[in-house]
Design an enzyme around this catalytic site. Sequence first.
Site, PDB file in Angstrom:
ATOM      1  N   LYS A  44     -12.313  -7.710 -11.110  1.00  0.00           N
ATOM      2  CA  LYS A  44     -12.940  -6.420 -11.336  1.00  0.00           C
ATOM      3  C   LYS A  44     -11.936  -5.417 -11.888  1.00  0.00           C
ATOM      4  CE  LYS A  44     -16.736  -4.897  -8.997  1.00  0.00           C
ATOM      5  NZ  LYS A  44     -17.468  -5.227  -7.867  1.00  0.00           N
ATOM      6  N   LYS A  50       0.831  -1.218   0.000  1.00  0.00           N
ATOM      7  CA  LYS A  50       0.000   0.000   0.000  1.00  0.00           C
ATOM      8  C   LYS A  50       0.862   1.262   0.000  1.00  0.00           C
ATOM      9  CE  LYS A  50      -4.084  -1.849   0.154  1.00  0.00           C
ATOM     10  NZ  LYS A  50      -4.835  -1.962  -1.069  1.00  0.00           N
ATOM     11  N   LYS A  69      -6.546 -13.912 -14.284  1.00  0.00           N
ATOM     12  CA  LYS A  69      -7.784 -14.412 -13.705  1.00  0.00           C
ATOM     13  C   LYS A  69      -8.899 -13.381 -13.795  1.00  0.00           C
ATOM     14  CE  LYS A  69      -6.640 -13.020  -9.040  1.00  0.00           C
ATOM     15  NZ  LYS A  69      -6.515 -13.337  -7.647  1.00  0.00           N
TER      16      LYS A  69
END
Length: 331
Positions: free
Chosen positions: A197, A111, A194
Amino acid sequence: MDTVLSGIRPTGNLHLGNYFGALRNFITMQNENNCYFFIADYHSLTTHPNPKDLARNVRQVLIEYLAAGLDPEKSTIYVQSDVPEVVELYLFLNMNAYLGELERATSFKDKVRQQPQNVNAGLLTYPTLMAADILIHRATKVPVGKDQAQHLEMTRTFANRFNRMYEVDYFPEPQAYNFGKELVKIPGLNGSGKMGKSEGEGNAIYLADEPEAIRKKVMRAVTDSGPTVPNQEKPDAIKNLFQLMSIVSDPETVKFFDEQYNSCQIRYGDMKKQLAEDMIKFVQPYSEKIKEIAADEEYLKKVMLMGKEKAQASASKTIKEVREIIGFCNN
Ligand code: TRP
């Protein structure tokens, strides 16, 4: 009997990757265990969602989990923020979580790299909040993917540290719940990787998709110019289409197109048409159920209240005991 707990990020609509990755296993898990499934809306605040999106996404995930077969009578299905006891345990755990170990967490380091402008304290203490989620019900099994394994390890560290510090044997060490072979990888429609979204528009098929949307996406799926040599190896994009087909179509259909491929006679248009129709057949019962539940505000309220009450009963018992162990005299 194990107490199983799983946290679900409120990401909105669920796709087939979510379904085959976790959801389908949750449905069977709830028959053999004391299961807690919650929507991690506190966690999602680390990215500062706007209130409307947050509310919508929490509601949508709840609806879709119910539509897929999570049973509020068998399991405890709740929204994290309905159980503020979690926050109190989070505070207690934070007192014994050290800067060094929190900074070393892989997810935190990722992050920091991805969003250097928003490295907030919530991100740093994400693992203690997750530990609080698990320990508040004294869960013994946690179904997690590889990406969450380190967080579970940290939960064990925090649990053991608490036990040692207060010389109690209070928190059990939660273990990973392994689905093992039952995990099916679902590829996306854009030829690579894969289903997801974040992989771009049109890559994922959602449980809530209408037939027309499915047809459109499948017909646009990436292919190539076709095989030129009999029995040649399939490139990834084509392998993906076959993999998707093997999930929603009957084996005869897959075999037919496989033979067509191997004899260089395949027409991808025909294959995609077939795949789209079989995909629609698979998704339709879910999309209908999703609409039905979404329209039933009364039922949703009832499910949320039931989950909140069951989760709070368990959480408040833990908090009361933890307060006693810590030495608060105002219990
Ligand atoms: N961190 C998990 C994820 O990103 C979600 C989560 C929050 C969770 N609390 C949890 C998972 C507790 C398992 C147990 O997917």
